[in-house]
Structure formats: C-alpha cells, structure tokens
Design an enzyme around this catalytic site. Structure first.
Site, short mmCIF file in Angstrom:
data_model
loop_
_atom_site.label_atom_id
_atom_site.label_comp_id
_atom_site.label_asym_id
_atom_site.label_seq_id
_atom_site.Cartn_x
_atom_site.Cartn_y
_atom_site.Cartn_z
N ASP A 128 0.85 -1.19 0.00
CA ASP A 128 0.00 0.00 0.00
C ASP A 128 0.88 1.24 0.00
O ASP A 128 1.80 1.37 0.83
CB ASP A 128 -0.90 0.00 1.23
CG ASP A 128 -2.09 0.94 1.06
OD1 ASP A 128 -2.48 1.20 -0.08
OD2 ASP A 128 -2.63 1.39 2.08
N HIS A 135 -4.58 13.84 1.20
CA HIS A 135 -4.80 12.99 2.37
C HIS A 135 -3.60 13.07 3.32
O HIS A 135 -3.77 13.23 4.54
CB HIS A 135 -5.05 11.55 1.94
CG HIS A 135 -5.11 10.58 3.07
ND1 HIS A 135 -6.20 10.49 3.92
CD2 HIS A 135 -4.22 9.64 3.52
CE1 HIS A 135 -5.98 9.55 4.82
NE2 HIS A 135 -4.78 9.03 4.61
N GLU A 200 -10.75 3.90 3.74
CA GLU A 200 -9.87 4.73 2.92
C GLU A 200 -10.16 4.46 1.46
O GLU A 200 -10.17 3.30 1.01
CB GLU A 200 -8.39 4.44 3.23
CG GLU A 200 -7.97 4.90 4.62
CD GLU A 200 -6.46 4.94 4.80
OE1 GLU A 200 -5.73 4.50 3.89
OE2 GLU A 200 -6.02 5.42 5.86
N GLU A 202 -9.26 4.21 -2.19
CA GLU A 202 -8.04 4.01 -2.98
C GLU A 202 -8.35 3.33 -4.31
O GLU A 202 -9.40 2.72 -4.48
CB GLU A 202 -7.03 3.14 -2.21
CG GLU A 202 -6.67 3.65 -0.83
CD GLU A 202 -5.50 2.90 -0.22
OE1 GLU A 202 -4.73 2.27 -0.99
OE2 GLU A 202 -5.35 2.94 1.02
N ASP A 234 -8.97 0.41 2.09
CA ASP A 234 -7.96 0.04 3.08
C ASP A 234 -8.53 0.34 4.46
O ASP A 234 -8.26 1.38 5.05
CB ASP A 234 -6.68 0.84 2.81
CG ASP A 234 -5.60 0.58 3.85
OD1 ASP A 234 -5.54 -0.55 4.36
OD2 ASP A 234 -4.83 1.50 4.14
N ARG A 238 -7.96 3.32 13.47
CA ARG A 238 -7.15 4.51 13.75
C ARG A 238 -6.58 4.52 15.17
O ARG A 238 -5.48 5.00 15.39
CB ARG A 238 -7.98 5.78 13.52
CG ARG A 238 -8.51 5.95 12.11
CD ARG A 238 -7.41 6.12 11.10
NE ARG A 238 -7.95 6.47 9.77
CZ ARG A 238 -7.24 6.52 8.67
NH1 ARG A 238 -5.95 6.25 8.71
NH2 ARG A 238 -7.80 6.83 7.52
N GLN A 241 -3.77 2.10 15.27
CA GLN A 241 -2.68 2.65 14.46
C GLN A 241 -1.89 3.70 15.24
O GLN A 241 -0.65 3.73 15.18
CB GLN A 241 -3.25 3.25 13.18
CG GLN A 241 -2.21 3.77 12.20
CD GLN A 241 -2.86 4.30 10.92
OE1 GLN A 241 -4.07 4.35 10.80
NE2 GLN A 241 -2.03 4.70 9.97
N LYS A 254 -4.04 -2.30 10.08
CA LYS A 254 -4.30 -2.33 8.64
C LYS A 254 -4.49 -3.74 8.07
O LYS A 254 -5.01 -3.87 6.96
CB LYS A 254 -3.12 -1.67 7.89
CG LYS A 254 -2.93 -0.20 8.19
CD LYS A 254 -3.91 0.65 7.41
CE LYS A 254 -3.54 2.13 7.46
NZ LYS A 254 -4.40 2.95 6.60
N THR A 258 -8.97 -5.91 3.80
CA THR A 258 -8.87 -4.96 2.69
C THR A 258 -9.89 -5.40 1.64
O THR A 258 -9.88 -6.56 1.21
CB THR A 258 -7.46 -4.95 2.06
OG1 THR A 258 -6.51 -4.60 3.06
CG2 THR A 258 -7.38 -3.97 0.91
N THR A 361 -4.83 6.60 0.12
CA THR A 361 -6.09 7.34 0.09
C THR A 361 -6.00 8.54 -0.86
O THR A 361 -5.08 9.35 -0.78
CB THR A 361 -6.46 7.83 1.49
OG1 THR A 361 -6.46 6.72 2.38
CG2 THR A 361 -7.82 8.48 1.50
N GLU A 375 -10.42 12.36 8.03
CA GLU A 375 -10.34 13.71 7.49
C GLU A 375 -11.66 14.46 7.63
O GLU A 375 -11.69 15.61 8.06
CB GLU A 375 -9.94 13.67 6.02
CG GLU A 375 -8.56 13.10 5.76
CD GLU A 375 -8.37 12.77 4.29
OE1 GLU A 375 -8.00 13.68 3.54
OE2 GLU A 375 -8.62 11.61 3.91
#
Length: 428
Positions: A128, A135, A200, A202, A234, A238, A241, A254, A258, A361, A375
């Site tokens: 990734d 982003h 996310e 992508e 993805d 958070r 993370q 992560k 997916t 992203t 975001e």
C-alpha cells in the site's frame, strides 16, 4: 496503450443490457473470476448485466491464451505479453458485437445477479502506497500543524507491505478488529474492539508480467507491467494505528481486512482515459531520473471520478438510499502509477503476476473530496451528519461503505469499475 476500434463510442453489443450501460458497456470488457450457481470459478468478462464465460469460449479466442483461460485465477493470463492481452480483448469484443457470432457466444452468457464473484488473482504480495498528497497533508496537519508532510514525501513514493491473506472481494463483511490501544487519558494500554474504525478510498493496481529478482523496472516500460485497476478500501483501525505505528509503521491496524472490487478494469480499457499528470507546485523537488519520464507525465494520470457512500442500519430500515460522503478525481495522486511500480522494483524487488498495489487514500483539496472519515470528522472533532439525523466520527457496526468510480473523457463512452462495498460486523 494505443486507442483502437474497441474504444469507439458508437460501438454496440447484441447483449441488450450492455447498450448505454453505465458501468459495463462493450467498451469496458473487464476481466474477473466468477462462478455460476451450479459451477466452479472460471474466467469471465462483465458485459451489461451479464457475464460472458471466456473459459467456455476458449476455442474461439486466441490460441496463445487458451491454456491460461482454463485456470481459476487471472495470474497465468496476465503473465502473457501485452500484445496477447490486446488480442484477447479484440477477440472478445468481436464475439460481443458481431451478430454472426451471437449464436456461439450467447449460450455462454450468465446473469450476473445469479453468479458469485471471487478475487481475480491469487495474490502473492500486497503493498500500500501513500500517493494522495491531500490525504497525507490533512492527516499530517492533525499531528504536525506546522509541518504536515514529512521531509521525504515529495522525493520518494512512500509505501508499506500489507497482508495479502486478508484481501477480500466486494460484499464480504468486515469484522471490527480488536487490538491494543492507549486512550489519551489512560496510563496503560488496553486490549479490545477498535473504537475508531475508518475506511480509505483508494485505487488498486494489479501487476501483470513481473521482473526478475535484481532487475529494476524502467519507468518508461512500467505500464507494460500493469494488468489493470480496481477500487480498494484500506480499512483502518485509527486508535490501534496511533499506538502501534512507531517505529515500524502500520501493522494490526491495517492487516485485518482490505476490500477490492472484483473486476479488473484493464489497462487497455482505460487507454482513452489517460490524462496529463498535474504539474508539481513551484518549488517542489524534481523526481530523481529513475522516477521521471516525459511520456508518463503526459499521460500517466487517470481521468477517473471517485466517490464514497455510506448506508447505516437505520438508513436501510427507513428506506433511505446510501448517502454520498465525498467525491473527487483520481488526478489528485502526487505520484503516477508508473512511478510507484518503478520505485517498487528499483531496488531489485521482484514483482509477480497478481501482486496488488494500493495507491493510498485519494483525497481532494476540499472536504467534499476527502477520502476518509479521519479527514471528514477532523479526527473525530467534527462529526458528519447523515440524512437520517445520525452522526459519524468513525464507523459503527452495521454501517456499509460503498466505493464507486467512473472513467470519463470527451468523445468516449464512460466505463465504471463496479462496486467495492462491505458492511461492518461487531467484533468477535
């Protein structure tokens, strides 16, 4: 990839549902793996509301690709030279547009609604990237307001190795992950369900022919190594993370799930939708020579419109349609696909057919184009209000996230990517 007769806007198919189809007209011809209700997985192409069984029609397709058409994945087919993949597209186009060939092809059509779609490849590796500069800026600003982008961002395509085993096709639910996190007010970390689950937006890039170990891929020929594209979500925990990413980057936050759209929108199909890469802002460093090609800058971007929609359990119960959270163009990528492919192999890393690359992203400069809830809600500080009256800072159980994309260019029939969707289930 050159333009040819398969891209002509006036071309029509004898398959009624394909005429003016918003996603799968005859100009698209994506490849994928499907299984009819009473059959095994095999290679097919989406056409309108149907799927054409290419394995069953192998004897009417180019001899060079026939052995690969018998496989239950696209790996062997996409390992063929680009010219052979073009020849296959031409042959399938002829089967679906020539009335004289209808009698041979029509028995091999299946209603898409009656079929199961599988992952198109046996994925060996998944990487990734982080090429959505808006982003990266938006996220970085939440932690480093005065210096959101790290010093290397504009010099090198940033990426990390993901987990291929947890890539799933559209429609497979995502189970809320558990993990270790440390709330700001806590003295010690805790283990439990993720509280800040995010999506996310992508694009996924499927690798065709690879390279030998130790042999870099030149950026001028990187396009020959791209089989096609998909949508990719993805999913990101958070809160996990934030606690685990230092010093080695993404891990359990992560690798739990997916989601990819199951149809491979081939590089050949996207030839009319190539666009110039937006020029770098004044003062940005020029890419190093191994990442620079004038032809790639002229046509290395994609004229693809992206969008994210959400459907909560309450919205579905009330009969409300999915709500669009954001939309924007794929040209918001700071690095081109050729640049990330060339960089990935620049140290001699061998890419293989069926490897999957995520772009990272893709967000727009303004909130209506942000590609994640992190975001949109400013890290949870400004929740998003939905038509049902509900609010979301991060995803809740029962929420369904839907990614969609359409390639558009003047003078050509638009083509879609198909949906990339999944519903969040409670942690187990």
């Amino acid at each position: 990839m050159p333009l040819d007769h398969t891209h002509e806007a006036a071309a029509t198919s004898w398959v009624e549902s394909a005429r003016d189809h918003p996603v799968f007209p005859v100009q698209n011809l994506p490849l994928g793996i499907f299984a009819p209700a009473d059959g095994r997985p095999r290679i097919g192409t989406a056409i309108g509301a149907c799927i054409l069984d290419l394995a069953a029609l192998a004897e009417r397709l180019p001899e060079a690709v026939r052995p690969a058409l018998a496989a239950p994945t696209l790996n062997a087919l996409m390992d063929r030279p680009p010219a052979e993949r073009v020849a296959l597209r031409h042959a399938v186009f002829a089967l679906l547009t020539d009335p004289a060939r209808r009698a041979a092809a029509e028995p091999c059509l299946h209603a898409a609604a009656d079929c199961t779609l599988h992952l198109p490849f046996a994925i060996g590796d998944y990487t990734d990237f982080y090429v959505g500069i808006h982003h990266a800026t938006n996220i970085g600003r939440q932690f480093r307001p005065d210096n959101p982008l790290l010093p290397n961002y504009k010099h090198v395509p940033i990426g990390y190795h993901g987990r291929a085993s947890s890539v799933r096709p559209s429609g497979v639910p995502v189970v809320r992950p558990k993990g270790q996190r440390k709330p700001p007010e806590a003295e010690q970390p805790v283990y439990g369900p993720c509280a800040r689950l995010d999506y996310e937006l992508e694009l996924g890039v499927w690798i065709a022919q690879g390279n030998e170990p130790g042999d870099p891929i030149a950026i001028a020929t990187a396009g020959d190594h791209v089989a096609g594209f998909c949508l990719l979500n993805d999913w990101s925990a958070r809160d996990l993370q934030a606690w685990e990413y230092q010093p080695l980057g993404p891990f359990l936050a992560k690798n739990f799930h997916t989601t990819v759209s199951p149809w491979v929108i081939t590089a050949e199909a996207l030839a009319p939708f190539r666009a110039a890469q937006p020029p770098r802002p004044a003062g940005d460093p020029a890419p190093l020579p191994y990442l620079w090609d004038a032809g790639d800058q002229a046509r290395g971007a994609l004229a693809v419109d992206l969008e994210v929609l959400i459907s909560t359990a309450a919205m579905r119960a009330a009969g409300l349609p999915p709500h669009r959270l954001s939309h924007g163009p794929a040209t918001n990528m700071y690095w081109t696909v050729a640049q990330i492919v060339a960089h990935h192999a620049s140290n001699g890393c061998d890419l293989r057919p069926g490897d999957l690359l995520g772009t990272g992203t893709i967000s727009a400069p303004t909130p209506d184009g942000y590609g994640s809830l992190m975001e949109l809600s400013t890290g949870g500080k400004t929740p998003v209000t939905l038509p049902s009256g509900e609010t979301r800072s991060f995803l809740e159980d029962g929420d369904e996230v839907i990614l969609a994309a359409t390639a558009r260019a003047a003078g050509f029939a638009p083509i879609g990517f198909g949906e990339c969707r999944a519903t969040v289930l409670p942690a187990r």
